[in-house]
Design a protein around this motif. Structure first.
Motif, PDB file in Angstrom:
ATOM      1  N   TYR A  44       0.815  -1.222   0.000  1.00  0.00           N
ATOM      2  CA  TYR A  44       0.000   0.000   0.000  1.00  0.00           C
ATOM      3  C   TYR A  44       0.851   1.276   0.000  1.00  0.00           C
ATOM      4  CZ  TYR A  44      -3.824  -3.153   1.244  1.00  0.00           C
ATOM      5  OH  TYR A  44      -4.753  -4.177   1.254  1.00  0.00           O
ATOM      6  N   MET A  45       2.139   1.149   0.293  1.00  0.00           N
ATOM      7  CA  MET A  45       2.968   2.332   0.503  1.00  0.00           C
ATOM      8  C   MET A  45       3.191   3.195  -0.742  1.00  0.00           C
ATOM      9  SD  MET A  45       3.360   2.659   3.619  1.00  0.00           S
ATOM     10  CE  MET A  45       3.049   1.675   5.077  1.00  0.00           C
ATOM     11  N   PRO A  46       3.484   2.622  -1.916  1.00  0.00           N
ATOM     12  CA  PRO A  46       3.696   3.489  -3.086  1.00  0.00           C
ATOM     13  C   PRO A  46       2.490   4.375  -3.397  1.00  0.00           C
ATOM     14  CG  PRO A  46       4.489   1.279  -3.529  1.00  0.00           C
ATOM     15  CD  PRO A  46       3.747   1.208  -2.228  1.00  0.00           C
ATOM     16  N   LEU A  47       1.300   3.822  -3.287  1.00  0.00           N
ATOM     17  CA  LEU A  47       0.090   4.607  -3.541  1.00  0.00           C
ATOM     18  C   LEU A  47      -0.006   5.772  -2.568  1.00  0.00           C
ATOM     19  CD1 LEU A  47      -2.712   5.007  -4.896  1.00  0.00           C
ATOM     20  CD2 LEU A  47      -3.641   3.486  -3.131  1.00  0.00           C
ATOM     21  N   LEU A  48       0.187   5.502  -1.279  1.00  0.00           N
ATOM     22  CA  LEU A  48       0.041   6.547  -0.273  1.00  0.00           C
ATOM     23  C   LEU A  48       1.130   7.611  -0.394  1.00  0.00           C
ATOM     24  CD1 LEU A  48      -0.892   4.263   2.735  1.00  0.00           C
ATOM     25  CD2 LEU A  48      -2.369   6.000   1.709  1.00  0.00           C
ATOM     26  N   LYS A  49       2.366   7.179  -0.663  1.00  0.00           N
ATOM     27  CA  LYS A  49       3.468   8.138  -0.692  1.00  0.00           C
ATOM     28  C   LYS A  49       3.410   9.068  -1.895  1.00  0.00           C
ATOM     29  CE  LYS A  49       6.735   5.605   2.194  1.00  0.00           C
ATOM     30  NZ  LYS A  49       8.073   4.978   2.321  1.00  0.00           N
ATOM     31  N   TRP A  50       2.608   8.720  -2.887  1.00  0.00           N
ATOM     32  CA  TRP A  50       2.511   9.595  -4.058  1.00  0.00           C
ATOM     33  C   TRP A  50       1.129  10.185  -4.278  1.00  0.00           C
ATOM     34  CZ3 TRP A  50       6.702  11.608  -5.830  1.00  0.00           C
ATOM     35  CH2 TRP A  50       7.906  10.928  -5.636  1.00  0.00           C
TER      36      TRP A  50
END
Length: 453
Positions: free
Chosen positions: A290-296
């Motif tokens: 889930y991190m790439p979606l949230l960080k961008w």
């Protein structure tokens, strides 16, 4: 434009009065502000207004409370602060913060994706990841911005969000900002949640269920195990905000999900770092995917400056203190148990609260404001809550326990409450108002954002 305004009681709290103006169809901002200012001025004159008070030298269990409106200073026991473990005054924590300021400077200067992160921030993420037991952790500037950014980003076009109707404003604001379909379910009511899952599961790609482990307004605990049991029948993603349990439940303060042994079954664990860990910030612990979606895409992460290095140092030092001195958590829960026993033996209505947040319910707003005023005069300071922050006729004053509160402070407060309860005839307590499905509070929004076909 409707500017005709009904008469209102001078003791009506400003937040309630604002809701009344909206209900009457008053839309002119000039009229609204004039009426609110007039109500405020009258309450100041009568000594009923309390929301301008501040603590002169910062948060503690005892301090000098200053009132701008009455130009007064009163030495008070403080019951409105969420520093559950008193670590904001811990000398080891303070020393680590001072060292961090000398080494890292003050502000971060920019957001995480723009270079605002430091080695301290990364250390906080790693520490929480290992503590909570999830694959990854992302650190936000505040708990509020964490909920705002995560919930406005994660749900997809064909998803539904089901949330407990007593959820914190940051959760609801994030849900609204997502623009996706949402429906509240009755507070801590697993049967109502189950019925909504049964009805809507076939109609959406994903369903997010959003709850808190402990609720800030009522101090009660979520039935998390029962909610997780629903996963055997329905497919959904569970989002748990541990703002009021992280740091004070579970081994080394890992949280209520950890204490129950359900970390694996909870998809998203969120918490603020402004309470038990005596700092500021928020985090999400979840799967790495889930991190790439949230960080961008989470704007409150991408465009908001990082918490300061000294804040990160305070978090790390607080977590270290919790790990090395588990007795401070035990002391908090002893204080909670002791104060509850004293209040219930007198006959106060504490609702279904269990956590170190103790609400005393009073449906009469005028009595509640007068009670608050007299407590303050006796050197006891907390904050009253009124509709639409809480349900109609469920006004309350909250007492937030800390491990640093002394038995003498608790006794003085309870004794004052006992005396005033006789004066205002609030024992035996009035029953809590029956919930009406057509009455919504807190966010002043419709019951759902779902159009039936």
């Amino acid at each position: 434009m409707n500017t005709e305004i009904m008469n209102t009681d001078i003791s009506t709290p400003l937040i309630t009065y604002l809701k009344q103006l909206e209900t009457q169809g008053i839309t002119d901002i000039e009229v609204i502000c004039d009426k609110l200012y007039e109500q405020l001025s009258c309450q100041i004159e009568l000594g009923l207004y309390s929301n301008d008070r501040y603590i002169q030298f910062g948060s503690d269990t005892q301090g000098t409370v200053v009132s701008d409106s009455s130009n007064s200073k009163v030495e008070c026991i403080l019951w409105c602060i969420n520093h559950y473990l008193g670590l904001n005054r811990n000398q080891n924590v303070i020393n680590k913060v001072c060292e961090a300021v000398k080494k890292f400077g003050t502000g971060s200067g920019t957001s995480a994706v723009s270079g605002g992160m430091s080695s301290l921030h990364k250390e906080v993420e790693l520490k929480i990841k290992n503590l909570v037991g999830k694959e990854s952790v992302i650190l936000f500037p505040t708990g509020y911005s964490a909920n705002l950014g995560i919930l406005s980003t994660l749900p997809g076009k064909n998803d539904l969000i089901l949330f407990d109707r007593e959820s914190h404003a940051s959760l609801i604001d994030g849900i609204k900002l997502s623009g996706k379909k949402w429906i509240p379910f009755k507070h801590n009511n697993v049967e109502d949640l189950s019925s909504k899952l049964e009805k809507y599961s076939p109609k959406f790609e994903n369903i997010f269920v959003v709850v808190e482990s402990a609720y800030s307004m009522s101090g009660d605990i979520s039935p998390l195990k029962e909610i997780i049991n629903l996963k055997q029948k329905y497919k959904f993603l569970l989002y748990v905000d541990e703002a009021h349990t992280f740091g004070i439940y579970g081994k080394n303060g890992a949280g209520y999900c950890s204490e129950l042994g359900i970390v694996e079954q909870v998809d998203f664990i969120v918490a603020t770092l402004s309470k038990a860990t005596a700092s500021i910030g928020g985090f999400l612990a979840t799967k790495s995917k889930y991190m790439p979606l949230l960080k961008w895409r989470a704007n409150s992460y991408v465009f908001q400056a990082c918490l300061t290095p000294s804040d990160a140092a305070a978090i790390l030092a607080s977590l270290e203190e919790i790990e090395n001195n588990p007795q401070i958590i035990e002391e908090l829960h002893r204080n909670n148990q002791y104060m509850r026993q004293r209040l219930t033996s007198i006959g106060f209505n504490l609702g279904t609260s269990q956590s170190p947040i103790i609400p005393i319910f009073m449906p009469d707003e005028a009595k509640l404001m007068s009670l608050n005023k007299e407590l303050f005069a006796r050197g006891i300071f907390s904050v009253s809550l009124f509709y639409p922050i809480v349900k109609p006729k469920e006004g309350r004053i909250r007492f937030i326990l800390s491990a640093s509160h002394t038995k003498e402070q608790i006794d003085k407060t309870v004794n004052a409450l006992q005396e005033l309860s006789i004066k205002y005839n609030i024992i035996p307590p009035s029953p809590l108002a029956e919930w009406q499905d057509d009455v919504y509070y807190w966010t002043s929004v419709p019951e759902s954002n779902l159009v039936e076909s």
